[in-house]
Structures are given as structure tokens and as C-alpha cells.
Design a protein around this motif. Structure first.
Motif, PDB file in Angstrom:
ATOM      1  N   ASN A 159      16.632  15.921   0.251  1.00 31.95           N
ATOM      2  CA  ASN A 159      15.360  15.892  -0.555  1.00 31.95           C
ATOM      3  C   ASN A 159      15.495  14.540  -1.521  1.00 31.95           C
ATOM      4  N   PRO A 160      15.071  13.592  -1.385  1.00 29.91           N
ATOM      5  CA  PRO A 160      14.012  13.273  -0.268  1.00 29.91           C
ATOM      6  C   PRO A 160      14.575  13.279   1.289  1.00 29.91           C
ATOM      7  N   HIS A 161      13.899  13.694   2.142  1.00 31.61           N
ATOM      8  CA  HIS A 161      14.463  13.797   3.416  1.00 31.61           C
ATOM      9  C   HIS A 161      14.805  12.448   4.243  1.00 31.61           C
ATOM     10  N   ASN A 162      15.891  12.472   4.959  1.00 31.88           N
ATOM     11  CA  ASN A 162      15.814  11.353   5.594  1.00 31.88           C
ATOM     12  C   ASN A 162      15.734  11.766   7.024  1.00 31.88           C
ATOM     13  N   PRO A 163      14.812  11.145   7.871  1.00 30.20           N
ATOM     14  CA  PRO A 163      14.399   9.744   7.642  1.00 30.20           C
ATOM     15  C   PRO A 163      12.868   9.488   7.379  1.00 30.20           C
ATOM     16  N   THR A 164      12.393  10.842   6.829  1.00 31.59           N
ATOM     17  CA  THR A 164      10.890  10.425   6.510  1.00 31.59           C
ATOM     18  C   THR A 164      10.537   9.984   4.908  1.00 31.59           C
ATOM     19  N   GLU A 276      13.199   0.108 -10.675  1.00 35.15           N
ATOM     20  CA  GLU A 276      11.937  -0.674 -10.700  1.00 35.15           C
ATOM     21  C   GLU A 276      11.701  -1.497  -9.546  1.00 35.15           C
ATOM     22  N   THR A 277      12.507  -2.210  -9.159  1.00 30.29           N
ATOM     23  CA  THR A 277      12.399  -3.190  -7.964  1.00 30.29           C
ATOM     24  C   THR A 277      11.999  -2.158  -6.697  1.00 30.29           C
ATOM     25  N   THR A 278      12.715  -1.347  -6.425  1.00 33.38           N
ATOM     26  CA  THR A 278      12.588  -0.461  -5.467  1.00 33.38           C
ATOM     27  C   THR A 278      11.301   0.171  -5.432  1.00 33.38           C
ATOM     28  N   TRP A 279      10.794   0.838  -6.335  1.00 31.23           N
ATOM     29  CA  TRP A 279       9.347   1.333  -6.381  1.00 31.23           C
ATOM     30  C   TRP A 279       8.197   0.441  -6.209  1.00 31.23           C
ATOM     31  N   ALA A 280       8.512  -0.991  -6.770  1.00 32.47           N
ATOM     32  CA  ALA A 280       7.413  -1.965  -6.326  1.00 32.47           C
ATOM     33  C   ALA A 280       7.492  -2.358  -4.889  1.00 32.47           C
ATOM     34  N   GLU A 281       8.516  -2.548  -4.391  1.00 33.43           N
ATOM     35  CA  GLU A 281       8.869  -3.000  -3.201  1.00 33.43           C
ATOM     36  C   GLU A 281       8.351  -2.031  -2.193  1.00 33.43           C
ATOM     37  N   ARG A 282       8.664  -0.478  -2.427  1.00 37.05           N
ATOM     38  CA  ARG A 282       8.267   0.440  -1.479  1.00 37.05           C
ATOM     39  C   ARG A 282       6.684   0.326  -1.468  1.00 37.05           C
ATOM     40  N   GLU A 283       5.980   0.118  -2.708  1.00 41.19           N
ATOM     41  CA  GLU A 283       4.745   0.189  -2.506  1.00 41.19           C
ATOM     42  C   GLU A 283       4.132  -1.101  -1.810  1.00 41.19           C
ATOM     43  N   PRO A 296       2.895   3.931   8.192  1.00 40.52           N
ATOM     44  CA  PRO A 296       4.217   4.047   7.492  1.00 40.52           C
ATOM     45  C   PRO A 296       3.956   5.637   6.498  1.00 40.52           C
ATOM     46  N   HIS A 297       5.011   6.346   6.583  1.00 37.51           N
ATOM     47  CA  HIS A 297       5.079   7.468   5.908  1.00 37.51           C
ATOM     48  C   HIS A 297       5.174   7.297   4.496  1.00 37.51           C
ATOM     49  N   PRO A 298       4.423   8.029   3.471  1.00 35.41           N
ATOM     50  CA  PRO A 298       4.613   7.911   2.175  1.00 35.41           C
ATOM     51  C   PRO A 298       5.995   8.219   1.762  1.00 35.41           C
ATOM     52  N   SER A 299       6.922   7.571   1.334  1.00 32.38           N
ATOM     53  CA  SER A 299       8.525   7.578   0.933  1.00 32.38           C
ATOM     54  C   SER A 299       8.726   7.630  -0.524  1.00 32.38           C
ATOM     55  N   ALA A 301      11.844   7.582  -1.208  1.00 27.70           N
ATOM     56  CA  ALA A 301      13.374   6.962  -1.074  1.00 27.70           C
ATOM     57  C   ALA A 301      13.369   5.433  -0.858  1.00 27.70           C
ATOM     58  N   ASN A 302      14.527   5.054  -0.455  1.00 26.76           N
ATOM     59  CA  ASN A 302      14.591   3.733  -0.651  1.00 26.76           C
ATOM     60  C   ASN A 302      14.558   3.091   0.784  1.00 26.76           C
ATOM     61  N   PHE A 303      13.660   4.057   1.746  1.00 30.47           N
ATOM     62  CA  PHE A 303      13.444   3.560   3.049  1.00 30.47           C
ATOM     63  C   PHE A 303      12.035   4.095   3.418  1.00 30.47           C
ATOM     64  N   ILE A 304      11.574   3.452   4.557  1.00 28.66           N
ATOM     65  CA  ILE A 304      10.237   3.665   4.977  1.00 28.66           C
ATOM     66  C   ILE A 304      10.329   4.116   6.365  1.00 28.66           C
ATOM     67  N   LEU A 305       9.935   5.411   6.889  1.00 33.28           N
ATOM     68  CA  LEU A 305       9.573   5.615   8.341  1.00 33.28           C
ATOM     69  C   LEU A 305       8.314   5.131   8.791  1.00 33.28           C
ATOM     70  N   VAL A 306       8.340   4.159   9.795  1.00 33.03           N
ATOM     71  CA  VAL A 306       7.066   3.896  10.390  1.00 33.03           C
ATOM     72  C   VAL A 306       6.773   4.168  11.612  1.00 33.03           C
ATOM     73  N   ASP A 307       5.674   4.717  11.622  1.00 33.04           N
ATOM     74  CA  ASP A 307       5.098   5.136  13.186  1.00 33.04           C
ATOM     75  C   ASP A 307       4.507   3.961  13.947  1.00 33.04           C
ATOM     76  N   LEU A 308       4.988   3.364  15.030  1.00 33.26           N
ATOM     77  CA  LEU A 308       4.249   2.349  15.553  1.00 33.26           C
ATOM     78  C   LEU A 308       3.208   2.813  16.435  1.00 33.26           C
ATOM     79  N   GLY A 309       3.128   3.974  16.900  1.00 32.26           N
ATOM     80  CA  GLY A 309       2.176   4.466  17.856  1.00 32.26           C
ATOM     81  C   GLY A 309       2.618   4.344  19.111  1.00 32.26           C
TER      82      GLY A 309
END
Ligand SMILES: Cc1ncc(COP(=O)(O)O)c(C=O)c1O
Length: 362
Positions: A159-164, A276-283, A296-299, A301-309
Motif C-alpha cells: 500500500n500503495p500497490h506495486n505495480p498499479t 514535491e517533484t515526484t508529485w508534480a511529475e506524477r501529475e 495510465p492508472h492513477p498512482s 506511488a513513484n511509478f505509473i502503470l500504463v495500459d496501452l490497450g
């Protein structure tokens, strides 16, 4: 004799190291690694200074009790030092929990997918990893509860869950927790906990002394930028902590890790900059990935899981050839997804530019 259940064991698939990619593809230019959810800002300078100062003492064994670091963590969290266990990464605390709590044949519950090491430690100890699929990219707490048996000893929840990057809220946890039986331990793994800025998030220490007990895991590998030193910790009721401390190796946390972590804990400016940088860059990255037509799944954490379809491997490989390492998610059962660790603003800029190039090349 090798234990039969270890014969099919596969090593943990780490993100591709930069040196390996350079060798394989003969790449000359800069390589950007956004694959292992590391801190891209380098270690805290205060920690580096502490390392250098401690170096002349390296002929001595470390303090096996890590007295000063445990004091510092105890006052940070408002707990007793005796309730803290330090490990060679939070990985070691996971391993110790399994060793302390799970007999061969007993069960540990976890989501599928989740951090791969939960299953590994459980299986290596002769236990059974019972995996419950995520629901809408979140832990399925009711689904996990339905799989509890009289053999269940541990429940692992990242929590947060890895990798989502999804989180469990305090409210959702409270309702679920009330229905849990005794005889098991709930482990809340907050390896990415510092990156959460949603105030609804679960506060696991409120349940430390309740029944069933809740254990909190944290690490210096992510927000504190010290992954290479290997230092994580668990906060749990003293009865359990004393067992883990009794079965661990006496010098599992080396001297440099101890002094660097103490300096890092005091370095509020470093943590502020990282978060602060991670939050801004995550957005920014989430928005940019959406603009490319991905999901991209709302994250938190310091990573983003993105579904390409569509299958993600071709894009993963095309990015590698451009010197950008992200994480392919086949091992996690998400072949249509990539996991992208949030880099520095400059690295993210290069990633987006290379992504654009690859997509336009078709
Ligand atoms: C969910 C989760 N837990 C634990 C860890 C282990 O962290 P460490 O052993 O570096 O403290 C990781 C590492 O990536 C992780 O993703």
C-alpha cells in the motif's frame, strides 16, 4: 538433496541494469532507467557526508542493535524502539516474518499481481502462497477475506500497490479488518508510503496493538534514495519484533546504512524536494500518457502503470533501443501494460520525447 518445491524456482526479474543495456545494444548516448522505482535524485548529500565520516570505522562490526537509528525511528513514529526491526531492505523483514510465522504447509494471502517477493519467501519456506486477483486494479479485500482458512497465517498488502499505484483507504480497511479472525498477521508494506498524498490512506499503526496484529513495513530505498545501501524496517508489537530480532543475522544492517539513514531521516529539505517533484511529475506524466491515447492508472506511488490497450512488448523494446528502460509487466500478468518509474523532470522530458519518436515511427 534440494527440496523438491525449490526446483522450479526462478530468480526475481530485476529491471535491466544500465550497463547491460549499453553492452547489448552498443548504445553511446545517455541511458534513462525508469524501471525499478528508484529515487532518481541521487542519495541525500547529508547521507553521503555521514558515510564518509563513518568510513574509518569500517574495520569494526556494525552496532547489531542499531541503537541510534532505532531511537530515531521510534521517536519519528511515536513507538518504542523495541517495536522496530531493521533489515537488509524491507525485503529482509518480509523474509523474517515468513520465517517467524509460517510453518510448512501453512498459507499466506496476497493479491495477484503484487510485489513478487511475497510469493517467493512463502514458497521458499515451504508455505503456500494463496493469490487473489486484483479487482479494478485495487486489492480485492473482500475477495482476500473469502480465502482465509484455518491455515492462513499472513496477509501481505502493499500500500500503495506495486505495480498499479492504487491505495487502500482507512475506511475500507476498517470495515474489512473488523471481520478478520484471530491467528493471523496483516502486513502492510508501505515501500512507497512517503509518496502518498491522498489523506484517505490507511494508517496501519492504529492497528498495531489490536487483534489480529498489523505490521507496518517501510524502506529507505525509495523516497530516501538509499536503495543501494539496503535498509528497511518493520514496526510491530514487541512480542513479534523480539522474535524477528532474535532470528535475524546479528549484523544484517551495515554501519554505512545505519549512519546514512540517520542523516537522511533528519534531512527534511531532501525529502521535501523528492516528494514535491515526484508529485508534480506524477501529475504531468499521467496527463501526458493520457494525451498519447493510453490509459495510465492513477498512482499514489513513484511509478505509473500504463495500459496501452495492446501488447506492450514492442513499445518496451523500441524504447530500449532509444536508451529508455521502463518495466515490461509480463511477469506481473499485465502484458498490455508498462510500468514507468517517475524520473527527474529532465529524464521524464527525454522519455516523453523518445516515446513520441517511437510512436511516430510506427
Ligand atoms: C512493494 C514493495 N515492497 C518492498 C520492496 C522492497 O524494498 P527494499 O527491500 O529495497 O526495502 C519493494 C521494492 O521494490 C516493493 O516494490
Amino acid at each position: 538433496m534440494i527440496k523438491p518445491y525449490l526446483r522450479d524456482f526462478k530468480p526475481y526479474p530485476p529491471g535491466k541494469p544500465i550497463s547491460e543495456l549499453k553492452r547489448e545494444l552498443g548504445l553511446e548516448g545517455p541511458i534513462i532507467k525508469l524501471a525499478s522505482n528508484e529515487n532518481p535524485f541521487g542519495p541525500p548529500p547529508s547521507a553521503l557526508k555521514a558515510l564518509v565520516e563513518a568510513a574509518p570505522e569500517l574495520n569494526r562490526y556494525p552496532d547489531p542493535a542499531a541503537y541510534e537509528l532505532r531511537q530515531a525511528l521510534a521517536s519519528r513514529y511515536g513507538v518504542e524502539p523495541e517495536e522496530i526491526v531493521l533489515g537488509n531492505g524491507s525485503n529482509e523483514i518480509l523474509d523474517l516474518l515468513v520465517k517467524a510465522c509460517l510453518l510448512p504447509g501453512e498459507e499466506a494471502l496476497m493479491s495477484e499481481p503484487s510485489f513478487l517477493m511475497y510469493e517467493k519467501f512463502v514458497t521458499a519456506a515451504g508455505g503456500k502462497a494463496v493469490k487473489v486477483p486484483l479487482k479494478d486494479f485495487h486489492h480485492d479485500l473482500p475477495g482476500l477475506a473469502r480465502r482465509i482458512t484455518e491455515k492462513t497465517r499472513l496477509i501481505f498488502l502493499d500500500n500503495p500497490h506495486n505495480p498499479t499505484g492504487s491505495i487502500i483507504s482507512q475506511k475500507e480497511f476498517e470495515t474489512w479488518y473488523e471481520g478478520l479472525p484471530e491467528g493471523l498477521i496483516v502486513v502492510i508494506d508501505e515501500a512507497y508510503g512517503e509518496f502518498v498524498n491522498d489523506p484517505q490512506v490507511l494508517k496501519p499503526l492504529l492497528f498495531k496493538d489490536s487483534s489480529p496484529p498489523v505490521v507496518l513495513l517501510r524502506t529507505f530505498s525509495k523516497a530516501y534514495g538509499l536503495a543501494g545501501l539496503r535498509l528497511g524496517y518493520g514496526i510491530m508489537r514487541e512480542e513479534l519484533a523480539s522474535v524477528l530480532n532474535a532470528i535475524r543475522q546479528p549484523f544484517n544492517v551495515n554501519t554505512l546504512a545505519q549512519v546514512a539513514a540517520q542523516a537522511a531521516l533528519k534531512d527534511e529539505a531532501y525529502l521535501k524536494k523528492v516528494l514535491e517533484t515526484t508529485w508534480a511529475e506524477r501529475e504531468r506524466l499521467t496527463k501526458a500518457l493520457g494525451d498519447f491515447g493510453f490509459n495510465p492508472h492513477p498512482s499514489q506511488a513513484n511509478f505509473i502503470l500504463v495500459d496501452l490497450g495492446r501488447p506492450a512488448r514492442p513499445l518496451y523494446e523500441a524504447l530500449l533501443k532509444k536508451g529508455v528502460i521502463v518495466r515490461s509487466m509480463e511477469a506481473y500478468g499485465f502484458p498490455h501494460c508498462l510500468r514507468i518509474s517517475i524520473g527527474t523532470p529532465e529524464e521524464n522530458e527525454i522519455f516523453l520525447a523518445k516515446l513520441k519518436e517511437v510512436l511516430s515511427e510506427g
